[in-house]
Scaffold this motif. Structure first.
Motif, PDB file in Angstrom:
ATOM      1  N   PRO A  20       0.879  -1.150   0.020  1.00  0.00           N
ATOM      2  CA  PRO A  20      -0.078   0.038  -0.037  1.00  0.00           C
ATOM      3  C   PRO A  20       0.848   1.336   0.015  1.00  0.00           C
ATOM      4  CG  PRO A  20      -0.160  -1.313   2.017  1.00  0.00           C
ATOM      5  CD  PRO A  20       1.097  -1.733   1.121  1.00  0.00           C
ATOM      6  N   LEU A  21       0.552   2.106  -0.763  1.00  0.00           N
ATOM      7  CA  LEU A  21       1.196   3.350  -0.919  1.00  0.00           C
ATOM      8  C   LEU A  21       0.333   4.635  -0.752  1.00  0.00           C
ATOM      9  CD1 LEU A  21       3.589   2.705  -3.892  1.00  0.00           C
ATOM     10  CD2 LEU A  21       4.153   3.107  -1.607  1.00  0.00           C
ATOM     11  N   GLN A  22       0.787   5.750  -0.253  1.00  0.00           N
ATOM     12  CA  GLN A  22       0.169   7.036  -0.242  1.00  0.00           C
ATOM     13  C   GLN A  22       0.971   7.912  -0.802  1.00  0.00           C
ATOM     14  OE1 GLN A  22      -3.020   8.095   2.605  1.00  0.00           O
ATOM     15  NE2 GLN A  22      -1.358   7.769   4.158  1.00  0.00           N
ATOM     16  N   VAL A  23       0.538   8.467  -1.911  1.00  0.00           N
ATOM     17  CA  VAL A  23       1.338   9.132  -3.058  1.00  0.00           C
ATOM     18  C   VAL A  23       0.914  10.854  -2.710  1.00  0.00           C
ATOM     19  CG1 VAL A  23       1.830   9.405  -5.365  1.00  0.00           C
ATOM     20  CG2 VAL A  23       1.654   7.198  -4.439  1.00  0.00           C
ATOM     21  N   PHE A  24       1.742  11.650  -2.557  1.00  0.00           N
ATOM     22  CA  PHE A  24       1.324  13.071  -2.303  1.00  0.00           C
ATOM     23  C   PHE A  24       2.145  13.788  -3.247  1.00  0.00           C
ATOM     24  CE2 PHE A  24       3.472  11.562   1.328  1.00  0.00           C
ATOM     25  CZ  PHE A  24       4.335  12.362   1.500  1.00  0.00           C
ATOM     26  N   TYR A  28       5.251  11.804  -7.909  1.00  0.00           N
ATOM     27  CA  TYR A  28       4.936  10.350  -7.760  1.00  0.00           C
ATOM     28  C   TYR A  28       3.320  10.628  -8.418  1.00  0.00           C
ATOM     29  CZ  TYR A  28       9.047   9.015  -5.839  1.00  0.00           C
ATOM     30  OH  TYR A  28      10.548   8.795  -5.536  1.00  0.00           O
ATOM     31  N   LEU A  29       2.592  11.517  -8.185  1.00  0.00           N
ATOM     32  CA  LEU A  29       1.209  11.726  -8.564  1.00  0.00           C
ATOM     33  C   LEU A  29       1.183  11.562 -10.063  1.00  0.00           C
ATOM     34  CD1 LEU A  29       0.057  14.465  -6.177  1.00  0.00           C
ATOM     35  CD2 LEU A  29      -0.786  12.346  -6.235  1.00  0.00           C
ATOM     36  N   ASP A  30       2.049  12.219 -10.712  1.00  0.00           N
ATOM     37  CA  ASP A  30       2.027  12.353 -12.181  1.00  0.00           C
ATOM     38  C   ASP A  30       2.467  10.817 -12.725  1.00  0.00           C
ATOM     39  OD1 ASP A  30       1.451  15.065 -12.456  1.00  0.00           O
ATOM     40  OD2 ASP A  30       3.615  15.535 -12.744  1.00  0.00           O
ATOM     41  N   LEU A  81      -4.050  13.568  -3.479  1.00  0.00           N
ATOM     42  CA  LEU A  81      -3.615  12.307  -2.806  1.00  0.00           C
ATOM     43  C   LEU A  81      -4.022  10.922  -3.278  1.00  0.00           C
ATOM     44  CD1 LEU A  81      -2.371  10.927  -0.114  1.00  0.00           C
ATOM     45  CD2 LEU A  81      -4.709  11.342   1.065  1.00  0.00           C
ATOM     46  N   LEU A  82      -3.364  10.015  -3.553  1.00  0.00           N
ATOM     47  CA  LEU A  82      -3.535   8.875  -4.482  1.00  0.00           C
ATOM     48  C   LEU A  82      -3.394   7.764  -3.312  1.00  0.00           C
ATOM     49  CD1 LEU A  82      -2.620   8.966  -7.933  1.00  0.00           C
ATOM     50  CD2 LEU A  82      -4.965   9.007  -7.048  1.00  0.00           C
ATOM     51  N   GLN A  83      -4.316   6.978  -2.991  1.00  0.00           N
ATOM     52  CA  GLN A  83      -3.984   5.741  -2.184  1.00  0.00           C
ATOM     53  C   GLN A  83      -3.815   4.705  -3.284  1.00  0.00           C
ATOM     54  OE1 GLN A  83      -7.120   6.180   0.978  1.00  0.00           O
ATOM     55  NE2 GLN A  83      -5.815   7.158   2.301  1.00  0.00           N
ATOM     56  N   LEU A  95      20.563  -0.684 -14.935  1.00  0.00           N
ATOM     57  CA  LEU A  95      21.728  -0.669 -15.832  1.00  0.00           C
ATOM     58  C   LEU A  95      22.143   0.721 -15.844  1.00  0.00           C
ATOM     59  CD1 LEU A  95      20.446  -2.661 -18.858  1.00  0.00           C
ATOM     60  CD2 LEU A  95      21.983  -3.402 -17.056  1.00  0.00           C
ATOM     61  N   SER A  96      21.194   1.758 -15.702  1.00  0.00           N
ATOM     62  CA  SER A  96      21.670   3.264 -15.369  1.00  0.00           C
ATOM     63  C   SER A  96      20.136   3.963 -15.378  1.00  0.00           C
ATOM     64  CB  SER A  96      22.021   3.811 -17.087  1.00  0.00           C
ATOM     65  OG  SER A  96      20.965   3.776 -17.928  1.00  0.00           O
ATOM     66  N   SER A  97      20.345   5.126 -14.671  1.00  0.00           N
ATOM     67  CA  SER A  97      19.557   5.939 -13.989  1.00  0.00           C
ATOM     68  C   SER A  97      19.715   7.421 -14.439  1.00  0.00           C
ATOM     69  CB  SER A  97      19.079   5.508 -12.813  1.00  0.00           C
ATOM     70  OG  SER A  97      20.113   5.625 -11.779  1.00  0.00           O
ATOM     71  N   VAL A  98      18.584   8.189 -14.246  1.00  0.00           N
ATOM     72  CA  VAL A  98      18.840   9.710 -14.698  1.00  0.00           C
ATOM     73  C   VAL A  98      17.620  10.223 -13.732  1.00  0.00           C
ATOM     74  CG1 VAL A  98      17.474   9.691 -16.666  1.00  0.00           C
ATOM     75  CG2 VAL A  98      18.960  11.651 -15.906  1.00  0.00           C
ATOM     76  N   ARG A  99      17.638  11.345 -13.124  1.00  0.00           N
ATOM     77  CA  ARG A  99      16.712  11.887 -12.374  1.00  0.00           C
ATOM     78  C   ARG A  99      16.274  13.338 -13.188  1.00  0.00           C
ATOM     79  NH1 ARG A  99      17.763  13.976  -6.146  1.00  0.00           N
ATOM     80  NH2 ARG A  99      19.080  15.338  -7.204  1.00  0.00           N
ATOM     81  N   GLN A 100      15.072  13.363 -13.308  1.00  0.00           N
ATOM     82  CA  GLN A 100      14.399  14.225 -14.063  1.00  0.00           C
ATOM     83  C   GLN A 100      14.229  15.569 -13.216  1.00  0.00           C
ATOM     84  OE1 GLN A 100      10.733  12.408 -15.246  1.00  0.00           O
ATOM     85  NE2 GLN A 100      11.445  12.530 -17.359  1.00  0.00           N
ATOM     86  N   SER A 101      13.960  16.692 -13.802  1.00  0.00           N
ATOM     87  CA  SER A 101      13.921  18.003 -13.191  1.00  0.00           C
ATOM     88  C   SER A 101      13.055  18.056 -12.037  1.00  0.00           C
ATOM     89  CB  SER A 101      13.755  19.047 -14.218  1.00  0.00           C
ATOM     90  OG  SER A 101      12.578  18.797 -14.874  1.00  0.00           O
ATOM     91  N   ASN A 102      12.094  17.370 -12.217  1.00  0.00           N
ATOM     92  CA  ASN A 102      10.940  17.274 -10.954  1.00  0.00           C
ATOM     93  C   ASN A 102      11.169  16.048  -9.941  1.00  0.00           C
ATOM     94  OD1 ASN A 102      10.415  14.767 -12.351  1.00  0.00           O
ATOM     95  ND2 ASN A 102       8.288  14.761 -12.524  1.00  0.00           N
ATOM     96  N   GLY A 103      12.471  15.615  -9.984  1.00  0.00           N
ATOM     97  CA  GLY A 103      12.698  14.761  -8.947  1.00  0.00           C
ATOM     98  C   GLY A 103      12.324  13.055  -9.254  1.00  0.00           C
ATOM     99  N   LEU A 104      11.835  12.652 -10.140  1.00  0.00           N
ATOM    100  CA  LEU A 104      11.537  11.436 -10.855  1.00  0.00           C
ATOM    101  C   LEU A 104      12.676  10.624 -11.417  1.00  0.00           C
ATOM    102  CD1 LEU A 104       9.046   9.235 -10.634  1.00  0.00           C
ATOM    103  CD2 LEU A 104       8.800  10.052 -13.111  1.00  0.00           C
ATOM    104  N   TRP A 105      12.899   9.603 -10.764  1.00  0.00           N
ATOM    105  CA  TRP A 105      13.982   9.051 -11.297  1.00  0.00           C
ATOM    106  C   TRP A 105      13.617   7.957 -12.523  1.00  0.00           C
ATOM    107  CZ3 TRP A 105      19.246   9.065 -10.379  1.00  0.00           C
ATOM    108  CH2 TRP A 105      19.458   9.528  -9.408  1.00  0.00           C
TER     109      TRP A 105
END
Length: 205
Positions: A20-24, A28-30, A81-83, A95-105
């Protein structure tokens, strides 16, 4: 290789697990809305450094191996808020990762083959029996389905499934849980879980 968004958490998520996740946070909402719209999974990965909620100038590092998550149910009690209730899917390796400007990896990952289906050997049957007894006790207490820590179908005859459920339930360090997630052999994972259950006094040696 596939590209997926990541949701780093202070936990280790296993295949067939219940999360279970609470997304705010906006990032992560996007992400959740896009996953819902396209019926797409995202990756849950254990945080090694940093916090789940984004902070200015925060450095985030995470494990190399995680599990895919698919949204099984959701509600929106408030506009921001999404539950979510998520179910664990296949393991993956980053293998590789990058963080976007909004903080999402975002990460390019390779999927790890699912556990081969192995029957519980007689010398490990006590591990499956103890899990079965726990599930029955939860059912007898009439705990609502969405509050059960273990989701069916209950595959109490499979090494990997039984081992993974105990890995979620046992009071282990994140490092221990991560090592068990990365263990390629479901039989060895179950043997390690049996040792931990004996140490915890859940089953007899």
């Amino acid at each position: 290789m596939i590209s997926i968004p990541l949701f780093p958490l202070n936990t280790v998520f296993y295949p067939d697990g219940h999360l279970p996740l609470q997304v705010f946070e906006v990032r992560y909402l996007d992400m959740a809305r896009k996953c819902l719209a396209g019926d797409l999974p995202f990756g849950v990965i254990a945080l090694l450094q940093g916090s789940e909620v984004r902070k200015p100038e925060q450095q985030e590092t995470f494990a190399e191996v995680g599990s895919m998550a698919r949204i099984a149910a959701w509600t929106a009690p408030q506009p921001a808020l999404l539950q979510l209730v998520c179910r664990g899917g296949q393991r993956f390796r980053i293998l590789s990762s990058v963080r976007q400007s909004n903080g999402l990896w975002l990460a390019d990952v390779e999927l790890i083959a699912a556990d081969i289906v192995l029957a519980i050997p007689p010398e490990l049957q006590d591990v499956a029996n103890a899990l079965g007894a726990l599930i029955r006790s939860l059912q007898e207490r009439a705990i609502p389905f969405d509050h059960m820590p273990i989701e069916g179908p209950f595959r109490l005859d499979e090494c990997g499934w039984v081992a993974n459920r105990w890995c979620e339930l046992l009071d282990l360090t994140q490092h221990q849980k991560q090592r068990l997630l990365e263990q390629p052999s479901p039989l060895l994972r179950l043997e390690l879980v049996q040792d931990l259950l004996i140490l915890a006094g859940v089953i007899d040696s």
